[in-house]
Design a protein around this motif. Structure first.
Motif, PDB file in Angstrom:
ATOM      1  N   GLU A  44       0.823  -1.187   0.000  1.00  0.00           N
ATOM      2  CA  GLU A  44       0.000   0.000   0.000  1.00  0.00           C
ATOM      3  C   GLU A  44       0.870   1.255   0.000  1.00  0.00           C
ATOM      4  O   GLU A  44       2.021   1.234   0.439  1.00  0.00           O
ATOM      5  CB  GLU A  44      -0.902   0.003   1.242  1.00  0.00           C
ATOM      6  CG  GLU A  44      -1.952  -1.104   1.238  1.00  0.00           C
ATOM      7  CD  GLU A  44      -2.915  -0.979   2.404  1.00  0.00           C
ATOM      8  OE1 GLU A  44      -3.912  -1.728   2.421  1.00  0.00           O
ATOM      9  OE2 GLU A  44      -2.673  -0.150   3.291  1.00  0.00           O
ATOM     10  N   ARG A  45       0.268   2.314  -0.488  1.00  0.00           N
ATOM     11  CA  ARG A  45       0.974   3.599  -0.461  1.00  0.00           C
ATOM     12  C   ARG A  45       1.028   4.085   0.985  1.00  0.00           C
ATOM     13  O   ARG A  45       0.016   4.129   1.674  1.00  0.00           O
ATOM     14  CB  ARG A  45       0.236   4.603  -1.349  1.00  0.00           C
ATOM     15  CG  ARG A  45       1.004   5.856  -1.641  1.00  0.00           C
ATOM     16  CD  ARG A  45       0.311   6.679  -2.725  1.00  0.00           C
ATOM     17  NE  ARG A  45       0.283   5.979  -4.014  1.00  0.00           N
ATOM     18  CZ  ARG A  45      -0.085   6.568  -5.150  1.00  0.00           C
ATOM     19  NH1 ARG A  45      -0.439   7.852  -5.163  1.00  0.00           N
ATOM     20  NH2 ARG A  45      -0.111   5.873  -6.278  1.00  0.00           N
ATOM     21  N   GLU A  46       2.218   4.478   1.428  1.00  0.00           N
ATOM     22  CA  GLU A  46       2.396   4.874   2.819  1.00  0.00           C
ATOM     23  C   GLU A  46       3.014   6.264   2.907  1.00  0.00           C
ATOM     24  O   GLU A  46       3.858   6.656   2.078  1.00  0.00           O
ATOM     25  CB  GLU A  46       3.298   3.878   3.560  1.00  0.00           C
ATOM     26  CG  GLU A  46       4.708   3.784   3.023  1.00  0.00           C
ATOM     27  CD  GLU A  46       5.618   2.931   3.906  1.00  0.00           C
ATOM     28  OE1 GLU A  46       5.225   2.585   5.035  1.00  0.00           O
ATOM     29  OE2 GLU A  46       6.743   2.628   3.462  1.00  0.00           O
ATOM     30  N   LEU A  47       2.614   6.997   3.942  1.00  0.00           N
ATOM     31  CA  LEU A  47       3.175   8.321   4.182  1.00  0.00           C
ATOM     32  C   LEU A  47       4.567   8.178   4.780  1.00  0.00           C
ATOM     33  O   LEU A  47       4.762   7.477   5.772  1.00  0.00           O
ATOM     34  CB  LEU A  47       2.273   9.116   5.127  1.00  0.00           C
ATOM     35  CG  LEU A  47       2.752  10.524   5.467  1.00  0.00           C
ATOM     36  CD1 LEU A  47       2.768  11.410   4.227  1.00  0.00           C
ATOM     37  CD2 LEU A  47       1.870  11.130   6.561  1.00  0.00           C
ATOM     38  N   VAL A  48       5.499   8.863   4.190  1.00  0.00           N
ATOM     39  CA  VAL A  48       6.885   8.846   4.658  1.00  0.00           C
ATOM     40  C   VAL A  48       7.174  10.073   5.523  1.00  0.00           C
ATOM     41  O   VAL A  48       7.761   9.958   6.598  1.00  0.00           O
ATOM     42  CB  VAL A  48       7.849   8.802   3.456  1.00  0.00           C
ATOM     43  CG1 VAL A  48       9.291   8.955   3.922  1.00  0.00           C
ATOM     44  CG2 VAL A  48       7.672   7.516   2.670  1.00  0.00           C
ATOM     45  N   ALA A  49       6.766  11.231   5.043  1.00  0.00           N
ATOM     46  CA  ALA A  49       7.029  12.478   5.760  1.00  0.00           C
ATOM     47  C   ALA A  49       6.030  13.530   5.309  1.00  0.00           C
ATOM     48  O   ALA A  49       5.494  13.458   4.201  1.00  0.00           O
ATOM     49  CB  ALA A  49       8.459  12.975   5.511  1.00  0.00           C
ATOM     50  N   ALA A  50       5.798  14.511   6.173  1.00  0.00           N
ATOM     51  CA  ALA A  50       4.894  15.603   5.838  1.00  0.00           C
ATOM     52  C   ALA A  50       5.387  16.872   6.499  1.00  0.00           C
ATOM     53  O   ALA A  50       6.093  16.830   7.519  1.00  0.00           O
ATOM     54  CB  ALA A  50       3.461  15.291   6.280  1.00  0.00           C
ATOM     55  N   ILE A  51       4.994  18.005   5.920  1.00  0.00           N
ATOM     56  CA  ILE A  51       5.413  19.299   6.450  1.00  0.00           C
ATOM     57  C   ILE A  51       4.321  20.325   6.214  1.00  0.00           C
ATOM     58  O   ILE A  51       3.660  20.313   5.163  1.00  0.00           O
ATOM     59  CB  ILE A  51       6.739  19.748   5.789  1.00  0.00           C
ATOM     60  CG1 ILE A  51       7.294  21.000   6.478  1.00  0.00           C
ATOM     61  CG2 ILE A  51       6.563  19.985   4.296  1.00  0.00           C
ATOM     62  CD1 ILE A  51       8.726  21.314   6.098  1.00  0.00           C
ATOM     63  N   GLY A  52       4.111  21.177   7.203  1.00  0.00           N
ATOM     64  CA  GLY A  52       3.166  22.256   7.042  1.00  0.00           C
ATOM     65  C   GLY A  52       3.657  23.239   5.997  1.00  0.00           C
ATOM     66  O   GLY A  52       4.835  23.598   6.020  1.00  0.00           O
ATOM     67  N   TRP A  53       2.771  23.681   5.134  1.00  0.00           N
ATOM     68  CA  TRP A  53       3.198  24.557   4.049  1.00  0.00           C
ATOM     69  C   TRP A  53       3.660  25.917   4.571  1.00  0.00           C
ATOM     70  O   TRP A  53       4.607  26.502   4.060  1.00  0.00           O
ATOM     71  CB  TRP A  53       2.042  24.747   3.071  1.00  0.00           C
ATOM     72  CG  TRP A  53       2.382  25.492   1.819  1.00  0.00           C
ATOM     73  CD1 TRP A  53       1.941  26.727   1.449  1.00  0.00           C
ATOM     74  CD2 TRP A  53       3.218  25.033   0.754  1.00  0.00           C
ATOM     75  NE1 TRP A  53       2.467  27.062   0.223  1.00  0.00           N
ATOM     76  CE2 TRP A  53       3.241  26.051  -0.226  1.00  0.00           C
ATOM     77  CE3 TRP A  53       3.958  23.873   0.542  1.00  0.00           C
ATOM     78  CZ2 TRP A  53       3.963  25.920  -1.414  1.00  0.00           C
ATOM     79  CZ3 TRP A  53       4.688  23.752  -0.634  1.00  0.00           C
ATOM     80  CH2 TRP A  53       4.675  24.782  -1.590  1.00  0.00           C
ATOM     81  N   SER A  54       3.034  26.399   5.641  1.00  0.00           N
ATOM     82  CA  SER A  54       3.400  27.696   6.211  1.00  0.00           C
ATOM     83  C   SER A  54       4.120  27.580   7.546  1.00  0.00           C
ATOM     84  O   SER A  54       5.064  28.314   7.809  1.00  0.00           O
ATOM     85  CB  SER A  54       2.148  28.557   6.383  1.00  0.00           C
ATOM     86  OG  SER A  54       1.518  28.802   5.138  1.00  0.00           O
ATOM     87  N   GLY A  55       3.693  26.643   8.371  1.00  0.00           N
ATOM     88  CA  GLY A  55       4.214  26.577   9.723  1.00  0.00           C
ATOM     89  C   GLY A  55       5.445  25.722   9.884  1.00  0.00           C
ATOM     90  O   GLY A  55       6.164  25.874  10.863  1.00  0.00           O
ATOM     91  N   GLY A  56       5.701  24.788   8.968  1.00  0.00           N
ATOM     92  CA  GLY A  56       6.923  24.022   9.037  1.00  0.00           C
ATOM     93  C   GLY A  56       6.905  22.824   9.950  1.00  0.00           C
ATOM     94  O   GLY A  56       7.913  22.143  10.081  1.00  0.00           O
ATOM     95  N   SER A  57       5.782  22.535  10.631  1.00  0.00           N
ATOM     96  CA  SER A  57       5.757  21.357  11.497  1.00  0.00           C
ATOM     97  C   SER A  57       5.915  20.112  10.637  1.00  0.00           C
ATOM     98  O   SER A  57       5.399  20.037   9.517  1.00  0.00           O
ATOM     99  CB  SER A  57       4.445  21.305  12.269  1.00  0.00           C
ATOM    100  OG  SER A  57       3.352  21.215  11.382  1.00  0.00           O
ATOM    101  N   THR A  58       6.648  19.142  11.163  1.00  0.00           N
ATOM    102  CA  THR A  58       6.975  17.962  10.371  1.00  0.00           C
ATOM    103  C   THR A  58       6.472  16.677  11.005  1.00  0.00           C
ATOM    104  O   THR A  58       6.245  16.604  12.219  1.00  0.00           O
ATOM    105  CB  THR A  58       8.494  17.855  10.159  1.00  0.00           C
ATOM    106  OG1 THR A  58       9.135  17.815  11.438  1.00  0.00           O
ATOM    107  CG2 THR A  58       9.023  19.023   9.355  1.00  0.00           C
ATOM    108  N   TYR A  59       6.318  15.677  10.148  1.00  0.00           N
ATOM    109  CA  TYR A  59       5.929  14.337  10.568  1.00  0.00           C
ATOM    110  C   TYR A  59       6.810  13.358   9.816  1.00  0.00           C
ATOM    111  O   TYR A  59       7.096  13.573   8.621  1.00  0.00           O
ATOM    112  CB  TYR A  59       4.461  14.081  10.220  1.00  0.00           C
ATOM    113  CG  TYR A  59       4.072  12.623  10.261  1.00  0.00           C
ATOM    114  CD1 TYR A  59       4.248  11.802   9.147  1.00  0.00           C
ATOM    115  CD2 TYR A  59       3.546  12.059  11.407  1.00  0.00           C
ATOM    116  CE1 TYR A  59       3.920  10.461   9.179  1.00  0.00           C
ATOM    117  CE2 TYR A  59       3.197  10.718  11.451  1.00  0.00           C
ATOM    118  CZ  TYR A  59       3.392   9.935  10.336  1.00  0.00           C
ATOM    119  OH  TYR A  59       3.066   8.601  10.380  1.00  0.00           O
TER     120      TYR A  59
END
Length: 126
Positions: A44-59
């Motif tokens: 399955e497609r899995e989330l590797v990383a994410a970032i807020g477009w304005s705030g910069g918070s990361t996952y």
């Protein structure tokens, strides 16, 4: 509408590095968060990383913490994924995606993202 174009994939030996780029165009002011997903054959497609477009918070997914870094350059409307110490199991097609909805919790499934790039292949040889 938002258009996303990934680049930077390729073949690398285990232990090596690659940097993926995702250039966004169109109604980029509607983006709330950007994510990098990956999909290996038969998985399955899995989330590797994410970032807020304005705030910069990361996952980060646990499998990539300490090895991958997501960043953004708002002036260039571009999001990056720096991948270090690559492993064979990182082999997959990598997609960037845009989430236009304001959320208090990061959407971790593909259904939470409205816009997708075409994907770029990353192959790690063991």
């Amino acid at each position: 509408q938002v258009q996303l174009v990934e680049s930077g994939g390729g073949l690398v030996q285990a232990g090596g590095s690659l940097r993926l780029s995702c250039a966004a165009s169109g109604r980029t002011f509607t983006i709330y968060r950007m994510g990098w997903f990956r999909q290996a054959p038969g998985k399955e497609r899995e989330l590797v990383a994410a970032i807020g477009w304005s705030g910069g918070s990361t996952y980060y997914a646990d499998s990539v913490k300490g090895r991958f870094t997501i960043s953004r350059d708002n002036a260039k409307n571009t999001v990056y994924l720096q991948m270090n110490r690559l492993k064979f199991e990182d082999t997959a097609v990598y997609y960037c995606a845009a989430d236009p909805y304001v959320r208090t919790v990061v959407a971790t499934t593909p259904q939470g993202y409205d816009y997708w790039g075409q994907g770029t292949q990353v192959t790690v040889s063991s």
